[in-house]
Design a protein around this motif. Structure first.
Motif, PDB file in Angstrom:
ATOM      1  N   GLU A   1       0.861  -1.182   0.000  1.00 32.71           N
ATOM      2  CA  GLU A   1       0.000   0.000   0.000  1.00 32.71           C
ATOM      3  C   GLU A   1       0.897   1.231   0.000  1.00 32.71           C
ATOM      4  OE1 GLU A   1      -3.264   0.211  -0.224  1.00 32.71           O
ATOM      5  OE2 GLU A   1      -3.642  -1.942  -0.146  1.00 32.71           O
ATOM      6  N   TRP A   2       0.988   1.915  -1.117  1.00 36.62           N
ATOM      7  CA  TRP A   2       1.847   3.082  -1.276  1.00 36.62           C
ATOM      8  C   TRP A   2       1.186   4.315  -0.693  1.00 36.62           C
ATOM      9  CZ3 TRP A   2       6.572   4.584  -2.197  1.00 36.62           C
ATOM     10  CH2 TRP A   2       6.813   5.890  -2.587  1.00 36.62           C
ATOM     11  N   LEU A   3       1.958   5.093   0.014  1.00 34.51           N
ATOM     12  CA  LEU A   3       1.544   6.411   0.481  1.00 34.51           C
ATOM     13  C   LEU A   3       2.490   7.430  -0.133  1.00 34.51           C
ATOM     14  CD1 LEU A   3       0.968   5.656   4.269  1.00 34.51           C
ATOM     15  CD2 LEU A   3      -0.772   5.901   2.498  1.00 34.51           C
ATOM     16  N   PRO A   4       2.015   8.637  -0.379  1.00 39.25           N
ATOM     17  CA  PRO A   4       2.920   9.661  -0.909  1.00 39.25           C
ATOM     18  C   PRO A   4       4.019   9.973   0.101  1.00 39.25           C
ATOM     19  CG  PRO A   4       0.797  10.620  -0.326  1.00 39.25           C
ATOM     20  CD  PRO A   4       0.667   9.143  -0.150  1.00 39.25           C
ATOM     21  N   PRO A   5       5.065  10.623  -0.334  1.00 39.44           N
ATOM     22  CA  PRO A   5       6.184  10.871   0.579  1.00 39.44           C
ATOM     23  C   PRO A   5       5.877  11.927   1.641  1.00 39.44           C
ATOM     24  CG  PRO A   5       6.627  11.847  -1.557  1.00 39.44           C
ATOM     25  CD  PRO A   5       5.354  11.074  -1.692  1.00 39.44           C
ATOM     26  N   PHE A   6       6.579  11.795   2.742  1.00 36.90           N
ATOM     27  CA  PHE A   6       6.699  12.868   3.726  1.00 36.90           C
ATOM     28  C   PHE A   6       7.911  13.633   3.241  1.00 36.90           C
ATOM     29  CE2 PHE A   6       8.316  14.999   7.392  1.00 36.90           C
ATOM     30  CZ  PHE A   6       7.231  15.252   8.200  1.00 36.90           C
TER      31      PHE A   6
ATOM     32  N   ALA B   1      12.855  26.658  13.818  1.00 34.51           N
ATOM     33  CA  ALA B   1      11.410  26.495  14.031  1.00 34.51           C
ATOM     34  C   ALA B   1      10.791  25.616  12.942  1.00 34.51           C
ATOM     35  CB  ALA B   1      10.718  27.858  14.067  1.00 34.51           C
ATOM     36  N   GLN B   2      11.264  25.760  11.729  1.00 29.77           N
ATOM     37  CA  GLN B   2      10.741  24.954  10.622  1.00 29.77           C
ATOM     38  C   GLN B   2      11.195  23.497  10.759  1.00 29.77           C
ATOM     39  OE1 GLN B   2      11.494  26.764   6.824  1.00 29.77           O
ATOM     40  NE2 GLN B   2      10.173  25.352   5.738  1.00 29.77           N
ATOM     41  N   VAL B   3      12.442  23.288  11.126  1.00 26.35           N
ATOM     42  CA  VAL B   3      12.954  21.933  11.352  1.00 26.35           C
ATOM     43  C   VAL B   3      12.158  21.265  12.468  1.00 26.35           C
ATOM     44  CG1 VAL B   3      14.948  20.575  12.128  1.00 26.35           C
ATOM     45  CG2 VAL B   3      15.265  22.450  10.501  1.00 26.35           C
ATOM     46  N   THR B   4      11.926  22.003  13.541  1.00 28.86           N
ATOM     47  CA  THR B   4      11.157  21.475  14.667  1.00 28.86           C
ATOM     48  C   THR B   4       9.732  21.142  14.236  1.00 28.86           C
ATOM     49  OG1 THR B   4      12.508  22.760  16.194  1.00 28.86           O
ATOM     50  CG2 THR B   4      10.393  21.984  17.029  1.00 28.86           C
ATOM     51  N   GLY B   5       9.140  21.974  13.418  1.00 33.42           N
ATOM     52  CA  GLY B   5       7.794  21.722  12.902  1.00 33.42           C
ATOM     53  C   GLY B   5       7.734  20.451  12.063  1.00 33.42           C
ATOM     54  N   HIS B   6       8.727  20.252  11.204  1.00 28.53           N
ATOM     55  CA  HIS B   6       8.772  19.023  10.396  1.00 28.53           C
ATOM     56  C   HIS B   6       8.950  17.795  11.283  1.00 28.53           C
ATOM     57  CE1 HIS B   6       8.604  20.819   6.462  1.00 28.53           C
ATOM     58  NE2 HIS B   6       9.677  21.561   6.683  1.00 28.53           N
ATOM     59  N   ALA B   7       9.815  17.906  12.276  1.00 26.03           N
ATOM     60  CA  ALA B   7      10.045  16.780  13.194  1.00 26.03           C
ATOM     61  C   ALA B   7       8.763  16.433  13.942  1.00 26.03           C
ATOM     62  CB  ALA B   7      11.179  17.110  14.165  1.00 26.03           C
ATOM     63  N   GLU B   8       8.038  17.435  14.383  1.00 31.23           N
ATOM     64  CA  GLU B   8       6.777  17.201  15.096  1.00 31.23           C
ATOM     65  C   GLU B   8       5.741  16.567  14.169  1.00 31.23           C
ATOM     66  OE1 GLU B   8       3.677  16.990  17.845  1.00 31.23           O
ATOM     67  OE2 GLU B   8       5.859  16.994  18.069  1.00 31.23           O
ATOM     68  N   ALA B   9       5.668  17.042  12.943  1.00 25.24           N
ATOM     69  CA  ALA B   9       4.720  16.457  11.982  1.00 25.24           C
ATOM     70  C   ALA B   9       5.073  14.995  11.703  1.00 25.24           C
ATOM     71  CB  ALA B   9       4.715  17.271  10.695  1.00 25.24           C
TER      72      ALA B   9
ATOM     73  N   ARG C   1       6.660  12.951  13.738  1.00 28.40           N
ATOM     74  CA  ARG C   1       6.288  12.211  14.956  1.00 28.40           C
ATOM     75  C   ARG C   1       4.791  11.933  14.968  1.00 28.40           C
ATOM     76  NH1 ARG C   1       4.084  12.736  19.760  1.00 28.40           N
ATOM     77  NH2 ARG C   1       3.480  14.892  19.413  1.00 28.40           N
ATOM     78  N   ARG C   2       3.991  12.945  14.670  1.00 28.56           N
ATOM     79  CA  ARG C   2       2.530  12.788  14.638  1.00 28.56           C
ATOM     80  C   ARG C   2       2.102  11.767  13.593  1.00 28.56           C
ATOM     81  NH1 ARG C   2      -0.464  17.670  13.237  1.00 28.56           N
ATOM     82  NH2 ARG C   2      -2.250  16.398  13.778  1.00 28.56           N
ATOM     83  N   LEU C   3       2.752  11.794  12.437  1.00 26.13           N
ATOM     84  CA  LEU C   3       2.424  10.833  11.385  1.00 26.13           C
ATOM     85  C   LEU C   3       2.704   9.408  11.828  1.00 26.13           C
ATOM     86  CD1 LEU C   3       1.673  10.105   8.441  1.00 26.13           C
ATOM     87  CD2 LEU C   3       4.099  10.478   7.880  1.00 26.13           C
ATOM     88  N   ILE C   4       3.872   9.177  12.399  1.00 29.55           N
ATOM     89  CA  ILE C   4       4.242   7.823  12.855  1.00 29.55           C
ATOM     90  C   ILE C   4       3.263   7.340  13.918  1.00 29.55           C
ATOM     91  CG2 ILE C   4       6.042   6.450  13.990  1.00 29.55           C
ATOM     92  CD1 ILE C   4       6.696   7.367  11.071  1.00 29.55           C
ATOM     93  N   ILE C   5       2.914   8.205  14.844  1.00 32.45           N
ATOM     94  CA  ILE C   5       1.956   7.832  15.897  1.00 32.45           C
ATOM     95  C   ILE C   5       0.581   7.554  15.294  1.00 32.45           C
ATOM     96  CG2 ILE C   5       0.702   8.716  17.915  1.00 32.45           C
ATOM     97  CD1 ILE C   5       3.384  10.094  18.708  1.00 32.45           C
ATOM     98  N   ALA C   6       0.154   8.372  14.331  1.00 33.05           N
ATOM     99  CA  ALA C   6      -1.141   8.166  13.686  1.00 33.05           C
ATOM    100  C   ALA C   6      -1.194   6.815  12.969  1.00 33.05           C
ATOM    101  CB  ALA C   6      -1.435   9.301  12.708  1.00 33.05           C
ATOM    102  N   ILE C   7      -0.108   6.459  12.304  1.00 37.50           N
ATOM    103  CA  ILE C   7      -0.058   5.149  11.634  1.00 37.50           C
ATOM    104  C   ILE C   7      -0.086   4.042  12.684  1.00 37.50           C
ATOM    105  CG2 ILE C   7       1.378   3.608  10.252  1.00 37.50           C
ATOM    106  CD1 ILE C   7       2.335   6.154   8.736  1.00 37.50           C
ATOM    107  N   ARG C   8       0.729   4.191  13.719  1.00 38.79           N
ATOM    108  CA  ARG C   8       0.777   3.185  14.790  1.00 38.79           C
ATOM    109  C   ARG C   8      -0.583   2.978  15.430  1.00 38.79           C
ATOM    110  NH1 ARG C   8       3.177   5.121  20.253  1.00 38.79           N
ATOM    111  NH2 ARG C   8       1.092   6.000  20.241  1.00 38.79           N
ATOM    112  N   ASP C   9      -1.285   4.090  15.673  1.00 37.89           N
ATOM    113  CA  ASP C   9      -2.564   4.021  16.375  1.00 37.89           C
ATOM    114  C   ASP C   9      -3.753   3.770  15.457  1.00 37.89           C
ATOM    115  OD1 ASP C   9      -1.058   4.516  18.613  1.00 37.89           O
ATOM    116  OD2 ASP C   9      -1.729   6.594  18.869  1.00 37.89           O
TER     117      ASP C   9
END
Length: 171
Positions: free
Chosen positions: A111-116, A128-136, A138-146
């Motif tokens: 099942e292909w998903l587009p890239p992050f 601030a932008q690097v931190t924002g990408h890192a947080e996004a 993290r949220r993506l990985i948790i969303a997939i996990r959950d």
């Protein structure tokens, strides 16, 4: 979750195919995280694909080891989003340039998903932008996990991190 650093594990490029296949079999999601080198993957990722995705294991009549597993790339690209358009400096979109990985996932029944995609890193990004990408990420990985990422909506997005809230399942 397993982080599998190919360069650290295989500095000589002698990839342990059995180990890598076992890792794939034991996970539901495979993320290829890498810089977007010359519109593609680093050499070791290509070597990994060539060796690990064997006929009869990953694809072919009996090759179903990766069937229904989710797959996507987490990439960083030097150019910003405007350079990856038909009228941009690169003349191709990220979707077009990553199509070989999508075709590989398709061949392997994944099942292909587009890239992050983290774009515009060529000149560096503000903290601030690097931190924002890192947080996004993290949220993506948790969303997939959950199990709260809407795969169908995600597959329609240009990038998984374009608007994460839009591809989350609502409670």
């Amino acid at each position: 979750m397993t982080i599998n650093d190919l360069y650290a594990n295989y500095p000589d490029f002698l990839i342990d195919v059995a180990r890598e296949q076992q890792l794939c079999e034991s996970h539901d999601v495979i993320i290829f995280q890498h810089p977007f080198y010359w519109y593609s993957t680093p050499a070791i990722v290509k070597e990994w694909l060539d060796l690990v995705l064997e006929h009869g294991w990953a694809y072919g009549k009996t090759g179903t080891a990766l069937k229904d597993k989710w797959c996507f790339q987490a990439i960083s690209a030097g150019g910003d989003a405007t350079t990856y358009r038909l009228d941009g400096a690169n003349q191709f979109t990220i979707a077009e340039l990553t199509s070989p990985m999508r075709a590989t996932a398709n061949l392997c029944l994944m099942e292909w998903l587009p890239p992050f995609a983290v774009m515009g890193v060529h000149r560096g990004l503000p903290l601030a932008q690097v931190t924002g990408h890192a947080e996004a990420y993290r949220r993506l990985i948790i969303a997939i996990r959950d199990g709260v990422l809407d795969k169908d909506k995600a597959q329609q997005a240009e990038f998984l991190n374009a608007n994460l809230d839009d591809i989350m399942l609502r409670a």
